[in-house]
Each structure stands twice: as structure tokens, then as C-alpha cells.
Design a protein around this motif. Structure first.
Motif, PDB file in Angstrom:
ATOM      1  N   ARG A  35      37.175  14.651   1.396  1.00 21.05           N
ATOM      2  CA  ARG A  35      35.915  14.095   1.183  1.00 21.05           C
ATOM      3  C   ARG A  35      35.160  15.262   0.666  1.00 21.05           C
ATOM      4  NH1 ARG A  35      35.530   9.703   5.732  1.00 21.05           N
ATOM      5  NH2 ARG A  35      37.158   8.863   6.496  1.00 21.05           N
ATOM      6  N   LEU A  36      34.609  14.685  -0.530  1.00 22.98           N
ATOM      7  CA  LEU A  36      33.883  14.871  -0.641  1.00 22.98           C
ATOM      8  C   LEU A  36      31.772  15.057  -1.149  1.00 22.98           C
ATOM      9  CD1 LEU A  36      35.580  17.067  -3.921  1.00 22.98           C
ATOM     10  CD2 LEU A  36      34.623  18.181  -2.336  1.00 22.98           C
ATOM     11  N   ILE A  37      31.155  15.780  -1.125  1.00 23.56           N
ATOM     12  CA  ILE A  37      29.258  15.450  -1.326  1.00 23.56           C
ATOM     13  C   ILE A  37      28.801  16.302  -1.757  1.00 23.56           C
ATOM     14  CG2 ILE A  37      28.474  16.531   0.100  1.00 23.56           C
ATOM     15  CD1 ILE A  37      26.456  14.419   1.115  1.00 23.56           C
ATOM     16  N   LYS A  38      28.677  15.914  -3.746  1.00 26.54           N
ATOM     17  CA  LYS A  38      27.494  16.463  -4.621  1.00 26.54           C
ATOM     18  C   LYS A  38      26.650  16.733  -4.265  1.00 26.54           C
ATOM     19  CE  LYS A  38      31.433  16.070  -7.509  1.00 26.54           C
ATOM     20  NZ  LYS A  38      32.012  15.468  -8.683  1.00 26.54           N
ATOM     21  N   ASP A  39      25.849  18.002  -4.281  1.00 29.08           N
ATOM     22  CA  ASP A  39      24.708  17.903  -4.653  1.00 29.08           C
ATOM     23  C   ASP A  39      24.226  19.232  -5.706  1.00 29.08           C
ATOM     24  OD1 ASP A  39      24.875  20.885  -3.811  1.00 29.08           O
ATOM     25  OD2 ASP A  39      23.450  20.518  -1.991  1.00 29.08           O
ATOM     26  N   ASP A  40      22.998  19.733  -6.202  1.00 29.08           N
ATOM     27  CA  ASP A  40      22.471  20.077  -6.890  1.00 29.08           C
ATOM     28  C   ASP A  40      23.449  21.860  -7.116  1.00 29.08           C
ATOM     29  OD1 ASP A  40      20.920  18.703  -8.385  1.00 29.08           O
ATOM     30  OD2 ASP A  40      19.315  19.504  -7.379  1.00 29.08           O
ATOM     31  N   ALA A  41      23.581  22.622  -6.091  1.00 29.62           N
ATOM     32  CA  ALA A  41      24.392  23.445  -5.714  1.00 29.62           C
ATOM     33  C   ALA A  41      26.170  23.078  -6.069  1.00 29.62           C
ATOM     34  CB  ALA A  41      24.800  24.386  -4.586  1.00 29.62           C
ATOM     35  N   LYS A  54      33.171  11.928  11.024  1.00 28.48           N
ATOM     36  CA  LYS A  54      34.381  11.109  10.186  1.00 28.48           C
ATOM     37  C   LYS A  54      33.791   9.704  10.025  1.00 28.48           C
ATOM     38  CE  LYS A  54      38.679  12.142   7.451  1.00 28.48           C
ATOM     39  NZ  LYS A  54      39.964  12.380   8.336  1.00 28.48           N
ATOM     40  N   ALA A  55      34.203   8.793  10.524  1.00 27.10           N
ATOM     41  CA  ALA A  55      34.039   7.870  10.811  1.00 27.10           C
ATOM     42  C   ALA A  55      32.189   7.462   9.781  1.00 27.10           C
ATOM     43  CB  ALA A  55      33.766   6.633  11.743  1.00 27.10           C
ATOM     44  N   GLU A  56      31.169   8.434   9.947  1.00 31.10           N
ATOM     45  CA  GLU A  56      30.162   7.907   9.771  1.00 31.10           C
ATOM     46  C   GLU A  56      29.609   8.000   8.252  1.00 31.10           C
ATOM     47  OE1 GLU A  56      26.935   8.564  12.321  1.00 31.10           O
ATOM     48  OE2 GLU A  56      28.792   8.915  13.761  1.00 31.10           O
ATOM     49  N   ALA A  57      31.352   9.047   7.775  1.00 24.63           N
ATOM     50  CA  ALA A  57      31.121   9.271   5.971  1.00 24.63           C
ATOM     51  C   ALA A  57      31.921   8.336   5.756  1.00 24.63           C
ATOM     52  CB  ALA A  57      30.547  10.956   6.178  1.00 24.63           C
ATOM     53  N   PRO A  58      31.960   7.466   5.702  1.00 26.35           N
ATOM     54  CA  PRO A  58      33.647   7.198   4.355  1.00 26.35           C
ATOM     55  C   PRO A  58      33.384   7.144   3.288  1.00 26.35           C
ATOM     56  CG  PRO A  58      31.753   4.615   5.395  1.00 26.35           C
ATOM     57  CD  PRO A  58      31.300   6.466   6.245  1.00 26.35           C
ATOM     58  N   VAL A  59      33.859   6.787   2.379  1.00 29.38           N
ATOM     59  CA  VAL A  59      34.243   7.428   0.676  1.00 29.38           C
ATOM     60  C   VAL A  59      33.396   6.358   0.339  1.00 29.38           C
ATOM     61  CG1 VAL A  59      35.348   7.203  -0.990  1.00 29.38           C
ATOM     62  CG2 VAL A  59      36.183   9.084   1.178  1.00 29.38           C
ATOM     63  N   GLY A  60      32.212   6.521  -0.690  1.00 29.05           N
ATOM     64  CA  GLY A  60      31.280   5.765  -1.055  1.00 29.05           C
ATOM     65  C   GLY A  60      30.394   5.350  -0.885  1.00 29.05           C
ATOM     66  N   ARG A  61      29.834   6.125   0.906  1.00 30.62           N
ATOM     67  CA  ARG A  61      28.350   6.020   1.616  1.00 30.62           C
ATOM     68  C   ARG A  61      27.435   6.836   0.941  1.00 30.62           C
ATOM     69  NH1 ARG A  61      29.301   4.293   7.379  1.00 30.62           N
ATOM     70  NH2 ARG A  61      28.751   2.331   6.952  1.00 30.62           N
ATOM     71  N   LYS A  62      26.327   6.659   0.672  1.00 31.74           N
ATOM     72  CA  LYS A  62      25.619   7.746   1.011  1.00 31.74           C
ATOM     73  C   LYS A  62      24.798   8.433   1.701  1.00 31.74           C
ATOM     74  CE  LYS A  62      21.482   8.767  -2.256  1.00 31.74           C
ATOM     75  NZ  LYS A  62      20.968   8.911  -3.040  1.00 31.74           N
ATOM     76  N   VAL A  63      25.052   9.655   2.338  1.00 34.21           N
ATOM     77  CA  VAL A  63      24.847  10.260   3.303  1.00 34.21           C
ATOM     78  C   VAL A  63      23.986  11.575   3.750  1.00 34.21           C
ATOM     79  CG1 VAL A  63      26.285   8.439   4.879  1.00 34.21           C
ATOM     80  CG2 VAL A  63      26.733  11.655   3.535  1.00 34.21           C
ATOM     81  N   THR A  64      23.037  11.150   4.564  1.00 38.51           N
ATOM     82  CA  THR A  64      22.755  13.087   5.082  1.00 38.51           C
ATOM     83  C   THR A  64      23.048  13.804   6.423  1.00 38.51           C
ATOM     84  OG1 THR A  64      20.332  12.402   3.688  1.00 38.51           O
ATOM     85  CG2 THR A  64      20.442  14.236   5.580  1.00 38.51           C
TER      86      THR A  64
END
Length: 91
Positions: A35-41, A54-64
Motif C-alpha cells: 500500500r502506498l500514499i502520495k504527497d508532495d515528496a 492496516k484495517a484503518e487504511a484500506p485502498v481507496g480511503r483518504k487518510v492522515t
């Protein structure tokens, strides 16, 4: 050292002094269970301090996510900067 994004091989102990925060949408990696998340870096490969996160960050969900980058950590996912997640919240 190889580790899976579900937390195997991830280390605990992120402190407030070295904690980073990234907000974005979780994406599937090219390898299974990555699983990946993108930001300016750029893209960050998510490893979870606690497997329940991991269950709190499924694919497709916007998270911090809060945690720390580990750019020298090796992974079978072969993409993104490894990021050890210590907390997840909805964005």
C-alpha cells in the motif's frame, strides 16, 4: 532485511520529535499486499507498527498517517519510500 507492509519487520517507537504526517489516498502497489500514499515528496510505502492499523487504511480511503520515513529499509514492494505508520486517522 525484507519486510511485509502488514508490519512484519517494522519497528516501534516513533517519538514526537521525529514524527512525520502524510495525508493522501491509499493506493495499491504493483506487488500484492503493498500500500502506498502520495504527497508532495512522492510515494510512500506503508508499513504498520500495529497490524490493526492496516484495517484503518484500506485502498481507496483518504487518510492522515503519522510515523517516520525509513528510506534505507528494504522491501519486496520495490516502490515508494518506506514509511513506518504509528497512527492512522480519517482525512
Amino acid at each position: 532485511m525484507s519486510a511485509s507492509p502488514s508490519g512484519a519487520g517494522a519497528t516501534s517507537g516513533t517519538t514526537a520529535s521525529n514524527a512525520e504526517t502524510i495525508t493522501g489516498t491509499v493506493e495499491a502497489g504493483v506487488e500484492p499486499n503493498c500500500r502506498l500514499i502520495k504527497d508532495d515528496a512522492g510515494s510512500h510505502l506503508l508499513f504498520f507498527d500495529d497490524s490493526s492499523l492496516k484495517a484503518e487504511a484500506p485502498v481507496g480511503r483518504k487518510v492522515t498517517v503519522t510515523g517516520r520515513s525509513e528510506p534505507k529499509m528494504m522491501s519486496t514492494c520495490q516502490q515508494g519510500i518506506p514509511f513506518i505508520v504509528s497512527a492512522v486517522r480519517p482525512a
